[in-house]
Design an enzyme around this catalytic site. Sequence first.
Site, PDB file in Angstrom:
ATOM      1  N   ASP A 207       1.094  -1.056  -0.051  1.00 40.46           N
ATOM      2  CA  ASP A 207      -0.027  -0.023  -0.136  1.00 40.46           C
ATOM      3  C   ASP A 207       1.365   1.174  -0.416  1.00 40.46           C
ATOM      4  O   ASP A 207       2.042   1.440   0.609  1.00 40.46           O
ATOM      5  CB  ASP A 207      -1.020  -0.278   1.177  1.00 40.46           C
ATOM      6  CG  ASP A 207      -1.851   1.535   1.772  1.00 40.46           C
ATOM      7  OD1 ASP A 207      -1.094   2.547   0.992  1.00 40.46           O
ATOM      8  OD2 ASP A 207      -3.303   1.037   1.510  1.00 40.46           O
ATOM      9  N   HIS A 208       1.244   1.844  -1.283  1.00 36.97           N
ATOM     10  CA  HIS A 208       2.384   2.513  -1.912  1.00 36.97           C
ATOM     11  C   HIS A 208       1.860   4.016  -0.159  1.00 36.97           C
ATOM     12  O   HIS A 208       2.973   4.588   0.380  1.00 36.97           O
ATOM     13  CB  HIS A 208       1.848   3.266  -2.898  1.00 36.97           C
ATOM     14  CG  HIS A 208       1.511   4.920  -3.445  1.00 36.97           C
ATOM     15  ND1 HIS A 208      -0.012   3.678  -4.013  1.00 36.97           N
ATOM     16  CD2 HIS A 208       0.971   5.925  -2.690  1.00 36.97           C
ATOM     17  CE1 HIS A 208      -1.046   5.539  -4.110  1.00 36.97           C
ATOM     18  NE2 HIS A 208      -0.348   6.272  -3.887  1.00 36.97           N
ATOM     19  N   HIS A 270      -6.073   2.781   1.271  1.00 32.14           N
ATOM     20  CA  HIS A 270      -4.859   3.929   2.517  1.00 32.14           C
ATOM     21  C   HIS A 270      -5.576   4.921   2.734  1.00 32.14           C
ATOM     22  O   HIS A 270      -5.220   4.995   3.999  1.00 32.14           O
ATOM     23  CB  HIS A 270      -4.894   4.882   0.597  1.00 32.14           C
ATOM     24  CG  HIS A 270      -4.427   4.859  -0.558  1.00 32.14           C
ATOM     25  ND1 HIS A 270      -3.345   3.527  -0.402  1.00 32.14           N
ATOM     26  CD2 HIS A 270      -4.659   4.824  -2.009  1.00 32.14           C
ATOM     27  CE1 HIS A 270      -3.312   2.921  -1.841  1.00 32.14           C
ATOM     28  NE2 HIS A 270      -4.115   4.428  -2.254  1.00 32.14           N
TER      29      HIS A 270
HETATM   30  C1  BG6 Z   1      -4.242   5.270  -6.040  1.00 34.25           C
HETATM   31  C2  BG6 Z   1      -5.158   4.859  -6.456  1.00 34.25           C
HETATM   32  O1  BG6 Z   1      -3.846   3.748  -4.912  1.00 34.25           O
HETATM   33  O2  BG6 Z   1      -3.752   5.933  -5.209  1.00 34.25           O
HETATM   34  C3  BG6 Z   1      -5.954   6.325  -7.594  1.00 34.25           C
HETATM   35  O3  BG6 Z   1      -5.206   3.844  -7.951  1.00 34.25           O
HETATM   36  C4  BG6 Z   1      -4.856   7.226  -6.410  1.00 34.25           C
HETATM   37  O4  BG6 Z   1      -7.261   6.147  -7.596  1.00 34.25           O
HETATM   38  C5  BG6 Z   1      -3.959   7.227  -6.012  1.00 34.25           C
HETATM   39  O5  BG6 Z   1      -5.088   8.533  -7.503  1.00 34.25           O
HETATM   40  C6  BG6 Z   1      -3.299   7.936  -5.260  1.00 34.25           C
HETATM   41  O6  BG6 Z   1      -2.395   8.148  -4.643  1.00 34.25           O
HETATM   42  P1  BG6 Z   1      -1.355   9.735  -4.376  1.00 34.25           P
HETATM   43  O7  BG6 Z   1      -0.137   9.548  -3.784  1.00 34.25           O
HETATM   44  O8  BG6 Z   1      -1.164  10.795  -5.307  1.00 34.25           O
HETATM   45  O9  BG6 Z   1      -1.924   9.895  -3.120  1.00 34.25           O
END
Ligand code: BG6
Length: 519
Positions: A207-208, A270
Amino acid sequence: MSQPSQSTPAALKHAGWGAQHPEPCTLVIFGASGDLTHRKLLPTLAHLDFQHPLPKATAIVGFARRPNTDEQFRKDALESVDKFSPADEEPLDEQAKQSFAARLFYHQADFNDAAGYKSLAELLDKLDHERGGKGNRIFYLATPPSAYTTIIAQLGAAGLNRQQREGAKGWSRVIIEKPFGRDLASAQGLNEEIGEIFREEQIYRIDHYLGKETVQNLMAFRFGNGIFEPLWNQKYVDHVQILVAESLGVGTRGGYYEEAGTIRDMVQNHMMQLLCLIGMEPPAAFDANSLRDEKVKLLRSIRPLNSQEVAARTVRAQYRAGQVDGTEIPDYRKEQGVAPNSMTDTYVALKLFIENWRWAGVPFYLRTGKALPKRSTEIVIFFKQAPYLLFAGEGEERAPNVLIVRVQPDEGIALQIGAKIPGPQMQLAPVALDFMYSQAFGAGTPEAYERLLVDCMLGDSTLFIRRDEVESAWTLIDSIVNGWNGSGRRSLPTYEAGTWGPREADELIERDNRQWWNP
Ligand code: BG6
């Protein structure tokens, strides 16, 4: 007692590898021609290698169906590094580019072709032999989820899942991207199938958000400072808001979004992670199992919602045409790949309760959506008013203590307090004590993927999602989706692109005499 420090030592500006340095390994990226590989993984790996050189024997193998050569894959990779590297990263010089490119190899095969995995195993052995590798492998599944089980089964059939192969040493790990399943049953099924081939310690569910510096700083903030934790409970906290706002629409991802919706794309993963880190108990130690035990405990303290609660405490909506920052955004239903009568949510607002001693009665309001006025992720903790209002002045009611954690952009933490407005009257106004990352540590925090890739190379799964964690999150999400599906509704509330969401979401919080905190 040590003296308070007044400035940030230069050495702190970029923490290096520290005592740990990853062993050499070969990273095999499945889906090497895809978006994630070119936008995120290759630029991140190139910068990582530039700033903290990887061991000499470390190699990267792109695995995909499309015919390609090593040379062309290297050329494409360097183009992606140029095109998609974050603007605040120091650009790679020519030597760094060439040394990164020399680590790259391409392997063409279909995901379901057993011979392609046999030849992959041979290539990996050959690379180890030529480059002095130790037989360590990471398999990164950067493919559509429909390919996961095929790839995993083929890796198993080719013996590539084994930690110790015949005549060779080394470990084997697999990184799996979200979405991990689309409900509890499918996530359990996926876990079962992967679990047949890889042991839980070999599985890194990514989960980044957990790789973001500001998200990790939530733990530093809570558990590295003595002064906040005593206030972190129902006695002092009135409510908490978590906002993940995105200014873009779904763009070219309409097909995927139709399947997922915001609830699966953003909330299940997230937002649940942010909620866990804000709400969990202090772990016994900062290690993978202690931390994840606490997150699972927290998720289990949120009771699945019944249909009345879903009706009263959740709002889903879809964007209509509008403008964000001067850019036209079409109706969601007119986006490429979206059904004209789509019921998919592009916005979700929720009111949740964590039913434990710490948080009983404290509402957590979660809000996320596409096509909102700006990109901003913030966690805002509203503290209760002082028990007795000494200054009957006008402004006082309007100056509650609020802690704002800005996850992105303008990363930082601010504490709003009431201060006396200079002048003859005792009148208060809200002012902020503000910490900004860019001022304290210089511009540019590392990319989220950088930290996570390194952790996987080091064998540290603290910032990855454990099996029971992903399943607990789905239990809650399923209850919400079931409530929505069972409601018999044939239309969704809508909001104009470029606004903060539908009226129904304002009503959700205003019923409690509270208001959304918009950045
Ligand atoms: C991803 C989703 O996991 O996270 C996207 O699939 C979303 O829809 C993105 O735009 C948001 O990531 P960040 O790091 O730009 O907040």
